[in-house]
Enzyme design. Structure first.
Site, PDB file in Angstrom:
ATOM      1  N   CYS A   1       1.161   5.912  -1.733  1.00 59.05           N
ATOM      2  CA  CYS A   1       0.924   5.036  -2.884  1.00 59.05           C
ATOM      3  C   CYS A   1       2.064   4.036  -3.055  1.00 59.05           C
ATOM      4  O   CYS A   1       3.243   4.400  -2.959  1.00 59.05           O
ATOM      5  CB  CYS A   1       0.795   5.865  -4.162  1.00 59.05           C
ATOM      6  SG  CYS A   1      -0.510   7.114  -4.084  1.00 59.05           S
ATOM      7  N   SER A   2       1.730   2.793  -3.332  1.00 63.93           N
ATOM      8  CA  SER A   2       2.765   1.786  -3.561  1.00 63.93           C
ATOM      9  C   SER A   2       3.523   2.113  -4.841  1.00 63.93           C
ATOM     10  O   SER A   2       2.938   2.582  -5.812  1.00 63.93           O
ATOM     11  CB  SER A   2       2.151   0.389  -3.647  1.00 63.93           C
ATOM     12  OG  SER A   2       1.198   0.321  -4.687  1.00 63.93           O
TER      13      SER A   2
ATOM     14  N   HIS B   1       6.098  -3.130  -4.584  1.00 67.21           N
ATOM     15  CA  HIS B   1       4.986  -3.896  -5.141  1.00 67.21           C
ATOM     16  C   HIS B   1       5.309  -4.415  -6.544  1.00 67.21           C
ATOM     17  O   HIS B   1       4.715  -3.976  -7.524  1.00 67.21           O
ATOM     18  CB  HIS B   1       3.727  -3.023  -5.153  1.00 67.21           C
ATOM     19  CG  HIS B   1       2.489  -3.709  -5.614  1.00 67.21           C
ATOM     20  ND1 HIS B   1       2.289  -5.067  -5.498  1.00 67.21           N
ATOM     21  CD2 HIS B   1       1.361  -3.199  -6.195  1.00 67.21           C
ATOM     22  CE1 HIS B   1       1.096  -5.370  -5.991  1.00 67.21           C
ATOM     23  NE2 HIS B   1       0.516  -4.267  -6.419  1.00 67.21           N
TER      24      HIS B   1
ATOM     25  N   CYS C   1      -2.799  -8.413  -9.120  1.00 62.25           N
ATOM     26  CA  CYS C   1      -1.941  -8.243  -7.956  1.00 62.25           C
ATOM     27  C   CYS C   1      -2.034  -9.407  -6.982  1.00 62.25           C
ATOM     28  O   CYS C   1      -1.204  -9.528  -6.080  1.00 62.25           O
ATOM     29  CB  CYS C   1      -2.273  -6.946  -7.239  1.00 62.25           C
ATOM     30  SG  CYS C   1      -1.988  -5.468  -8.226  1.00 62.25           S
TER      31      CYS C   1
END
Length: 394
Positions: A218-219, A337, A86
């Site tokens: 939560c992404s 994301h 990430c």
């Protein structure tokens, strides 16, 4: 080392774009960045292309960037593919900075792109799980109590949230309030995947994902691309660009068996590189893969004392209009994301904030911005973390 600036930035909206190929997303981001900088694609001498999951999701394991830039005008430009989970996008920024600062090239571009949407939803989860040690996967799942039916990273974030509650006065209501804040910010960002007005009660009542985490905390899985053109102040001035100074870019690595070290150490190095301290920061973009991570990172970055992030949140200090707005873009939880693009998208937001271009989500008077981007899992902490600091030109 030479002074370095971000001359132009651009990004797509983040969302689910199953029918859009990588060159379409990348082309949009690159075109926007070049237009912002006032340069041509032919001015770029070196490309750093960030992607994490295409090998598993699309089967494009090798030379991902060379295929993704097809038709963007960058074809034939030397390209280095970057993967750091990430933190891939911010790592690409770091390498582009190094290439320009060292004098190796005068103009570099960092591009990040990801497509996690696929007819087979298990591929995206598999791509995320690939950031764990595959030889220890069963051991890690057992340690986390993970059933393997979804994102193991939410089990990891739930564990970190539990540890944070044990050492602070944080409550599930605080975690929900982070999500409420960031979705409200995201509602003002036309590039955000989600965004809207939620209540703490709605967030707490939503579907539970793992531990204290519910779905809005939560992404999401996302598709999208972002780009940043890195060069010298002199070249940016020749183009007529409105650049921001790239004051610090630091990449850190976790150590197996050690928790809570890599982000603070990366931040320490970044502040030293920039000649600044936490008290100088006006606006922050934090890697909130799950909402509790925002509170944890605020403390790890030295932006408040250990245990004080909840007080900042409750006082409204981290909300737009507060003294230290955090994730005015909406953060990962609202903006989205798309892993390879995330770190560069954080820089897009900060560059626009420092140039007064963010409309209703503008942080008034912002002069210095900081981004924290983290990725992978070494156990019990992240495998990689980056801290980037940018400043207005005058």
């Amino acid at each position: 080392m030479r002074a370095v600036v971000v001359a132009g930035v651009g990004m797509t909206s983040f969302g689910k774009f199953l029918q859009r190929p990588f060159p379409s997303l990348v082309g949009e981001a690159v075109s926007a960045a070049a237009s912002d900088a006032g340069c041509a694609a032919s001015d770029v001498e070196l490309i750093y292309y960030s992607n994490s999951g295409a090998g598993i999701v699309q089967g494009q394991e090798a030379v991902r960037g060379q295929h993704a830039i097809r038709g963007t005008g960058l074809d034939g430009t030397p390209l280095i593919n970057v993967e750091n989970a990430c933190a891939s996008g911010s790592t690409a920024i770091n390498q582009a900075w190094l290439a320009v600062a060292s004098g190796h090239v005068d103009v570099a571009i960092a591009i990040g792109a990801e497509k996690l949407t696929h007819e087979d939803k298990t591929r995206a989860f598999a791509a995320m799980t690939s950031a764990l040690d595959q030889d220890r996967l069963d051991e890690i799942r057992a340690e986390l109590g993970s059933e393997g039916n979804g994102s193991v990273f939410m089990d990891i974030y739930a564990r970190w949230a539990r540890w944070y509650r044990e050492r602070s006065d944080a409550t599930p209501e605080d975690f929900a309030q982070v999500a409420v804040k960031n979705h409200a910010h995201g509602a003002m960002n036309p590039k955000a995947q989600y965004g809207g007005l939620l209540t703490v009660e709605e967030v707490l009542a939503a579907r539970r994902i793992s531990g204290d985490l519910t779905l809005p905390m939560c992404s999401p899985m996302s598709d999208g691309a972002a780009a940043a053109i890195i060069t010298t102040p002199e070249i940016a001035a020749r183009w007529g660009a409105e650049p921001v100074r790239l004051l610090a870019t630091v990449v850190g690595a976790g150590r197996a068996g050690v928790y809570g070290e890599v982000v603070p150490e990366s931040a320490r190095r970044a502040y030293e590189m920039a000649g600044l301290g936490p008290e100088d920061i006006d606006v922050v973009e934090i890697h909130d893969g799950a909402s509790p991570a925002e509170l944890i990172a605020l403390e790890e970055l030295g932006l408040c004392a250990p245990g004080d992030a909840t007080a900042l949140l409750r006082q409204g200090a981290t909300t737009l209009g507060g003294r230290l707005p955090v994730n005015p873009s909406g953060g990962l939880g609202s903006k989205g994301h798309p892993v390879g693009a995330t770190g560069i998208a954080q820089l897009v937001e900060l560059a626009d904030q420092l140039r007064g271009r963010c409309g209703h989500r503008q942080v008034e008077g912002a002069r210095i911005g900081l981004a924290e981007n983290a990725g992978g899992y070494l156990g019990p902490d992240v495998a990689a973390a980056t801290v980037t600091i940018v400043g207005a030109m005058s």
